[in-house]
Design an enzyme around this catalytic site. Sequence first.
Site, mmCIF file in Angstrom:
data_model
loop_
_atom_site.group_PDB
_atom_site.id
_atom_site.type_symbol
_atom_site.label_atom_id
_atom_site.label_comp_id
_atom_site.label_asym_id
_atom_site.label_seq_id
_atom_site.Cartn_x
_atom_site.Cartn_y
_atom_site.Cartn_z
ATOM 1 N N ASP A 145 6.610 17.158 22.399
ATOM 2 C CA ASP A 145 6.716 16.437 21.429
ATOM 3 C C ASP A 145 6.461 15.553 20.285
ATOM 4 O OD1 ASP A 145 5.120 15.046 22.187
ATOM 5 O OD2 ASP A 145 6.611 13.986 24.093
ATOM 6 N N GLU A 160 9.896 21.942 27.697
ATOM 7 C CA GLU A 160 10.048 20.668 27.865
ATOM 8 C C GLU A 160 10.784 19.901 27.484
ATOM 9 O OE1 GLU A 160 5.917 17.808 27.551
ATOM 10 O OE2 GLU A 160 5.783 18.204 29.685
ATOM 11 N N GLU A 171 6.182 9.972 19.166
ATOM 12 C CA GLU A 171 7.310 11.335 19.833
ATOM 13 C C GLU A 171 8.540 11.508 20.583
ATOM 14 O OE1 GLU A 171 3.466 9.999 21.095
ATOM 15 O OE2 GLU A 171 2.700 11.194 20.893
ATOM 16 N N HIS A 188 -5.435 7.838 24.160
ATOM 17 C CA HIS A 188 -5.261 8.014 23.518
ATOM 18 C C HIS A 188 -3.727 7.597 22.446
ATOM 19 C CE1 HIS A 188 -2.348 11.357 23.573
ATOM 20 N NE2 HIS A 188 -1.976 12.096 24.956
ATOM 21 N N ARG A 220 -0.675 6.925 20.739
ATOM 22 C CA ARG A 220 -0.839 5.512 18.632
ATOM 23 C C ARG A 220 -0.207 4.529 18.960
ATOM 24 N NH1 ARG A 220 -0.698 8.884 14.113
ATOM 25 N NH2 ARG A 220 -1.734 10.770 14.799
ATOM 26 N N HIS A 257 -10.943 11.086 23.454
ATOM 27 C CA HIS A 257 -10.302 11.802 22.284
ATOM 28 C C HIS A 257 -10.381 11.444 21.259
ATOM 29 C CE1 HIS A 257 -6.488 12.702 19.945
ATOM 30 N NE2 HIS A 257 -5.840 13.800 21.516
HETATM 31 C C1 UD1 Z 1 -1.245 14.265 18.694
HETATM 32 C C2 UD1 Z 1 0.138 14.204 18.450
HETATM 33 C C3 UD1 Z 1 0.647 13.127 20.397
HETATM 34 C C4 UD1 Z 1 -0.692 14.449 21.804
HETATM 35 C C5 UD1 Z 1 -1.624 14.050 21.429
HETATM 36 C C6 UD1 Z 1 -2.076 15.485 22.121
HETATM 37 C C7 UD1 Z 1 1.804 13.982 17.134
HETATM 38 C C8 UD1 Z 1 1.964 13.039 15.992
HETATM 39 N N1 UD1 Z 1 0.916 13.318 18.570
HETATM 40 O O1 UD1 Z 1 -2.283 13.206 19.060
HETATM 41 O O2 UD1 Z 1 2.008 13.601 20.560
HETATM 42 O O3 UD1 Z 1 -0.308 12.906 22.918
HETATM 43 O O4 UD1 Z 1 -2.417 14.722 19.922
HETATM 44 O O5 UD1 Z 1 -3.500 14.738 22.351
HETATM 45 O O6 UD1 Z 1 2.170 15.020 16.900
HETATM 46 N N2 UD1 Z 1 -8.989 14.874 15.608
HETATM 47 C C9 UD1 Z 1 -9.810 15.681 15.269
HETATM 48 N N3 UD1 Z 1 -10.746 17.135 16.629
HETATM 49 C C10 UD1 Z 1 -9.181 17.577 17.261
HETATM 50 C C11 UD1 Z 1 -8.095 17.106 17.256
HETATM 51 C C12 UD1 Z 1 -7.621 15.585 17.094
HETATM 52 O O7 UD1 Z 1 -11.324 15.148 15.305
HETATM 53 O O8 UD1 Z 1 -9.320 18.858 17.800
HETATM 54 C C13 UD1 Z 1 -8.874 14.020 14.969
HETATM 55 C C14 UD1 Z 1 -8.974 14.309 13.681
HETATM 56 O O9 UD1 Z 1 -8.920 12.631 12.834
HETATM 57 C C15 UD1 Z 1 -6.879 13.901 13.185
HETATM 58 C C16 UD1 Z 1 -6.385 13.219 14.041
HETATM 59 O O10 UD1 Z 1 -7.548 13.325 15.785
HETATM 60 O O11 UD1 Z 1 -6.791 13.362 12.146
HETATM 61 C C17 UD1 Z 1 -5.346 12.388 14.561
HETATM 62 O O12 UD1 Z 1 -5.078 13.923 15.874
HETATM 63 P P1 UD1 Z 1 -3.667 14.681 15.681
HETATM 64 O O13 UD1 Z 1 -2.525 15.841 16.446
HETATM 65 O O14 UD1 Z 1 -2.622 13.332 14.069
HETATM 66 O O15 UD1 Z 1 -2.973 12.789 16.811
HETATM 67 P P2 UD1 Z 1 -2.976 12.955 18.534
HETATM 68 O O16 UD1 Z 1 -3.712 11.685 17.809
HETATM 69 O O17 UD1 Z 1 -4.029 13.682 18.237
HETATM 70 N N1 UDP Z 2 -6.893 17.275 28.572
HETATM 71 C C1 UDP Z 2 -8.433 18.072 28.436
HETATM 72 N N2 UDP Z 2 -9.446 18.146 28.608
HETATM 73 C C2 UDP Z 2 -9.978 16.509 28.373
HETATM 74 C C3 UDP Z 2 -8.493 15.466 28.625
HETATM 75 C C4 UDP Z 2 -7.507 16.382 28.635
HETATM 76 O O1 UDP Z 2 -8.541 19.535 29.249
HETATM 77 O O2 UDP Z 2 -10.762 15.988 28.221
HETATM 78 C C5 UDP Z 2 -5.714 18.175 29.605
HETATM 79 C C6 UDP Z 2 -5.231 17.304 30.564
HETATM 80 O O3 UDP Z 2 -5.740 18.445 31.374
HETATM 81 C C7 UDP Z 2 -4.000 17.571 29.865
HETATM 82 C C8 UDP Z 2 -3.810 17.973 28.651
HETATM 83 O O4 UDP Z 2 -4.933 17.823 28.511
HETATM 84 O O5 UDP Z 2 -3.124 19.300 30.785
HETATM 85 C C9 UDP Z 2 -3.780 16.602 28.007
HETATM 86 O O6 UDP Z 2 -3.675 16.106 26.774
HETATM 87 P P1 UDP Z 2 -3.301 14.693 26.010
HETATM 88 O O7 UDP Z 2 -3.250 14.184 27.384
HETATM 89 O O8 UDP Z 2 -4.099 14.828 24.254
HETATM 90 O O9 UDP Z 2 -1.915 15.098 25.816
HETATM 91 P P2 UDP Z 2 -0.552 14.571 26.133
HETATM 92 O O10 UDP Z 2 -0.322 15.492 27.206
HETATM 93 O O11 UDP Z 2 -0.494 12.842 26.528
HETATM 94 O O12 UDP Z 2 0.380 14.701 24.970
#
Ligand code: UD1
Ligand code: UDP
Length: 370
Positions: free
Chosen positions: A101, A123, A137, A209, A211, A242
């Site tokens: 999502d 999923e 999401e 993490h 939003r 995160h």
């Molecule tokens: C995203 C997804 C969320 C998912 C989550 C899993 C959207 C809107 N959000 O949220 O559904 O549950 O990933 O973790 O699709 N960043 C880094 N390094 C990384 C990843 C992220 O620095 O490897 C930072 C960057 O500043 C980036 C910000 O996090 O712009 C936000 O990343 P984004 O993918 O927009 O949203 P998440 O909060 O990670």
């Molecule tokens: N996870 C990981 N390293 C971490 C934290 C989580 O590999 O430090 C894994 C966790 O086992 C799960 C997935 O990341 O499978 C969940 O990711 P996240 O919580 O970022 O996203 P969501 O599932 O909420 O979309």
Amino acid sequence: MLSLPRKKILCVIGTRPEAIKMAPIILTLKEQEWVEVRVLATAQHRDMLDQTLADFSIIPDVDLNIMQPNQSLSTLTGRLLLEVEKVLLAEKPDAVLAQGDTTTVLTASLASFYAGIPFGHVEAGLRTGDIYSPFPEEANRVMTGMLAHWHFAPTSRAVENLLAERTPANRVFLTGNTVIDALHYTAKKNQPLSVCLDSSKRMILVTAHRRENFGNPFLEICTAIKKLAVNNRNVEILFPVHPNPNISSVAYELLGNIANLHLIKPLGYQQFVAAMKRAYFIISDSGGVQEEAPALGKPVLVLRESSERPEAISAGCSRLVGTDVELIVREAEKLLNIPDEYKKMAIGASPYGDGLSASRIVGVLKEYFR
Ligand code: UD1
Ligand code: UDP
């Protein structure tokens, strides 16, 4: 024996959880002679995606490198839609698959729909019924559900959700969740946890993490974690933070310098599975963790008001605690101090799958292309 013409299937992944949940499908497709698998990484996440792909030895064929620090949802969506379209035009796949999502999934399904390419939603059918939670999401998954050709639903409740929305029943497949395939694959490797912790103490694992928790709710979460650490010096708390700046800046500011609270960088998947195994229980707002923890017999306190994963709550393995400081601390201390309360939740159950979901999904695709 008649051999099938080779079909090109494009698997799209953007974030850490998508890599984990798509990996079993990509690895299963790679074993099939009738498929040419192509992997598109949007790299909505950069470091966390690379870390996870390395755990599964998957190398993307195309990488959009789309991540920019803290970009807005509209910017991300607009950029992704244009870039995914270019890849579809160049690759001309027979089908596109994506999981979950995220913005990557929404744009992959929309671009595939516009290009007339059947899209498989892995999923499918998770719903809270509240468009604002989780945000964005719930909206992403509802919109993707409108556009998908195949709906691979992890649970019978997800199937019911899809049918209630009038999704054609012959497009809905009950497959289980591929996260359990990934968990089995990884847990078998039995990698020891390399974070140095006091082995005589119980450990609470924390992740956050979402939003919808940015701002005050996350401040409350941090206050609760701090209180737990200070009240319970005989326990260690491990918090892989995160990298979203809305989370990491607050966590490091509020939770640094507490002896029994360890803030660390995100763990690779093998290390995170080792951390879940080592944990006494888990406090998290993560979707994936709510699915994995019950399969490992670990109670989860869920930092949300509602969940699209009610199966573990019904089974008694997880409990919604929202973001209220007192409630989080009370429920956590119940698990720490009342053995019967702990036993009730640490029962071990796997309502999300049996580890064979990827082969079911690939089976559906094979049948379609036959
Ligand atoms: C995203 C997804 C969320 C998912 C989550 C899993 C959207 C809107 N959000 O949220 O559904 O549950 O990933 O973790 O699709 N960043 C880094 N390094 C990384 C990843 C992220 O620095 O490897 C930072 C960057 O500043 C980036 C910000 O996090 O712009 C936000 O990343 P984004 O993918 O927009 O949203 P998440 O909060 O990670
Ligand atoms: N996870 C990981 N390293 C971490 C934290 C989580 O590999 O430090 C894994 C966790 O086992 C799960 C997935 O990341 O499978 C969940 O990711 P996240 O919580 O970022 O996203 P969501 O599932 O909420 O979309």
